[in-house]
Design a protein around this motif. Structure first.
Motif, PDB file in Angstrom:
ATOM      1  N   GLN A  30       0.809  -1.224   0.000  1.00 61.29           N
ATOM      2  CA  GLN A  30       0.000   0.000   0.000  1.00 61.29           C
ATOM      3  C   GLN A  30       0.843   1.276   0.000  1.00 61.29           C
ATOM      4  O   GLN A  30       0.531   2.248   0.700  1.00 61.29           O
ATOM      5  CB  GLN A  30      -0.954  -0.008   1.194  1.00 61.29           C
ATOM      6  CG  GLN A  30      -1.922  -1.169   1.099  1.00 61.29           C
ATOM      7  CD  GLN A  30      -3.148  -0.999   1.977  1.00 61.29           C
ATOM      8  OE1 GLN A  30      -3.233  -0.105   2.815  1.00 61.29           O
ATOM      9  NE2 GLN A  30      -4.144  -1.845   1.750  1.00 61.29           N
ATOM     10  N   LEU A  32       3.605   1.928   1.311  1.00 55.29           N
ATOM     11  CA  LEU A  32       4.356   2.256   2.541  1.00 55.29           C
ATOM     12  C   LEU A  32       5.863   2.061   2.382  1.00 55.29           C
ATOM     13  O   LEU A  32       6.641   2.474   3.235  1.00 55.29           O
ATOM     14  CB  LEU A  32       3.886   1.382   3.709  1.00 55.29           C
ATOM     15  CG  LEU A  32       2.544   1.686   4.364  1.00 55.29           C
ATOM     16  CD1 LEU A  32       2.398   0.850   5.627  1.00 55.29           C
ATOM     17  CD2 LEU A  32       2.426   3.168   4.725  1.00 55.29           C
ATOM     18  N   ASP A  45      -2.250   1.376  10.213  1.00 56.64           N
ATOM     19  CA  ASP A  45      -2.300   0.625   8.950  1.00 56.64           C
ATOM     20  C   ASP A  45      -2.592  -0.846   9.216  1.00 56.64           C
ATOM     21  O   ASP A  45      -3.413  -1.468   8.561  1.00 56.64           O
ATOM     22  CB  ASP A  45      -0.970   0.751   8.194  1.00 56.64           C
ATOM     23  CG  ASP A  45      -0.743   2.155   7.664  1.00 56.64           C
ATOM     24  OD1 ASP A  45      -1.643   2.659   6.964  1.00 56.64           O
ATOM     25  OD2 ASP A  45       0.302   2.748   7.965  1.00 56.64           O
ATOM     26  N   GLU A  48      -6.090  -1.694  10.636  1.00 58.55           N
ATOM     27  CA  GLU A  48      -7.098  -1.727   9.566  1.00 58.55           C
ATOM     28  C   GLU A  48      -7.177  -3.114   8.906  1.00 58.55           C
ATOM     29  O   GLU A  48      -8.259  -3.628   8.647  1.00 58.55           O
ATOM     30  CB  GLU A  48      -6.712  -0.698   8.496  1.00 58.55           C
ATOM     31  CG  GLU A  48      -7.839   0.239   8.106  1.00 58.55           C
ATOM     32  CD  GLU A  48      -7.325   1.326   7.184  1.00 58.55           C
ATOM     33  OE1 GLU A  48      -7.120   1.028   5.995  1.00 58.55           O
ATOM     34  OE2 GLU A  48      -7.096   2.459   7.673  1.00 58.55           O
TER      35      GLU A  48
END
Ligand SMILES: *Cc1c(COP(=O)(O)O)cnc(C)c1O
Length: 363
Positions: A30, A32, A45, A48
């Motif tokens: 994602q 990161l 993160d 989630e």
């Protein structure tokens, strides 16, 4: 790239689409710039990811708010110990024995009698029929007012499945390691459901516990803190570092299952797969399965060759044909095909075709 049909009982085959997605997300998750396994379980993160996996599991199984869902470690085997510590509460725990796994759960619970945690009662012993059938419910020695009733709906090794939830009036505890998410169930008939992830969900290292919230607060003072369900619940399964990558991968499997149409849809495929394989076994004298047809597992299908001197050749040639891990468990011998959700109907048809061809050549 070649991916063979892998009939391993566990750790077992994963959906290729899930592995491809994990591969694509591996190095940079994602945006990161790290993989998901390299971030803190307490980061927003990751939380989630964790919450989404739980929400999707709740959707798939129809789990209400009356239940807590825990993402733990230690496999089903650790739950054999955790369950008595959390639920026995000085009473009698009833155990039904229908195969190797429920027998192990019973023996582990029995050890706690010496600690004064409660009494453990064997309801009926399936070993009397070599685990080829379920003991007739009219013979079960149930305890009135038991703390709980433990059973294993699908015995992975012997390929014996109970399709109906037992009619008992104490909280039902079920080891669903090899049948969770294989077909719809009514979660509200159960007090506690547990399952190691490595059969029908994801990789090894994650264990699901789904527990009715009113059962959460009776743990023995001897219960280690990581095994205390209430403690794990109030800490969102993050009392200590959870199996973050296995949790993430399981979440991808839940998404994949929803895309397949959910548990109802996959159950139809599972029943067709099982029917196809049992038909291949029953349709010839060359192969046989000894389980009562009413209790044959839709997930784990053991079978024997009439001439077991051909076993080695069957395994060698099936492997060459891209059909892997068909060797039966040492307790049963012969062959076993585990046909969990990730196994496709085409793969089962390929196995059935191989079996027919093998019989044609050696029968
Ligand atoms: C595989 C299996 C277990 C053992 O699981 P671990 O995760 O290795 O502890 C227990 N019960 C059933 C029904 C299983 O299939």
């Amino acid at each position: 790239m070649t991916r063979f049909a892998n009939f391993c009982a566990g750790p077992a085959s994963m959906p290729t689409a899930v592995l491809e997605r994990a591969q694509a997300e591996m190095l940079d998750w994602q945006g990161l710039g790290t993989s998901v396994m390299e971030i803190s379980h307490r980061s927003t993160d990751y939380i989630e990811v964790a919450q989404k996996a739980e929400a999707n599991l709740r959707k798939l199984m129809g789990i209400s708010d009356e239940y807590a869902v825990l993402f733990l470690q230690g496999g089903a085997t650790l739950q054999f110990s955790a369950i008595p510590l959390n639920l026995m509460n000085g009473g009698v725990a009833d155990y039904l024995e229908t195969g190797t796994w429920s027998n192990k759960a019973y023996k582990e619970a029995k050890r706690y009698e010496a600690l004064g945690l409660g009494q453990v009662n064997l309801v009926a012993a399936g070993s009397q029929t070599q685990f080829s059938d379920i003991p007739d419910p009219s013979t079960w020695q149930l305890t009135k007012g038991a703390s709980y009733f433990h059973y294993c709906p699908n015995e992975t090794i012997h390929g014996v499945q109970m399709f109906d939830v037992p009619k008992v009036d104490t909280p039902i505890v079920a080891d669903m390691s090899s049948c969770i998410l294989s077909e719809p169930i009514s979660v509200d008939k159960f007090g506690l459901i547990y399952a190691g992830a490595q059969k029908n969900i994801g990789p090894a290292g994650l264990t699901l516990v789904i527990i009715r919230k009113d059962l959460l607060e009776q743990a023995s003072e001897w219960c280690p803190m990581v095994m205390n369900y209430n403690n794990q619940h109030t800490n969102d399964s993050m009392l200590n570092t959870p199996s973050t990558y296995a949790w993430y991968l399981s979440g991808l499997v839940f998404e994949w299952l929803l895309e397949q149409g959910g548990v109802e849809a996959i159950a139809k495929v599972n029943h067709t797969k099982a029917k196809t394989l049992y038909a291949a076994i029953d349709g010839s004298d060359f192969y046989h399965n000894t389980v009562n047809p009413n209790h044959r597992s839709i997930m784990n299908v053991p079978f024997h060759l009439a001439d077991n001197s051909l076993d080695k050749r069957f395994l060698e040639e099936s492997k060459k044909a891209g059909l892997l891990n068909l060797k039966g468990h040492r307790a049963v011998g012969g062959m076993r095909a585990s046909i969990y959700n990730a196994i496709t109907l085409e793969q089962v048809q390929a196995l059935a075709a191989f079996m027919a061809e093998f019989e044609r050549r050696y029968g």
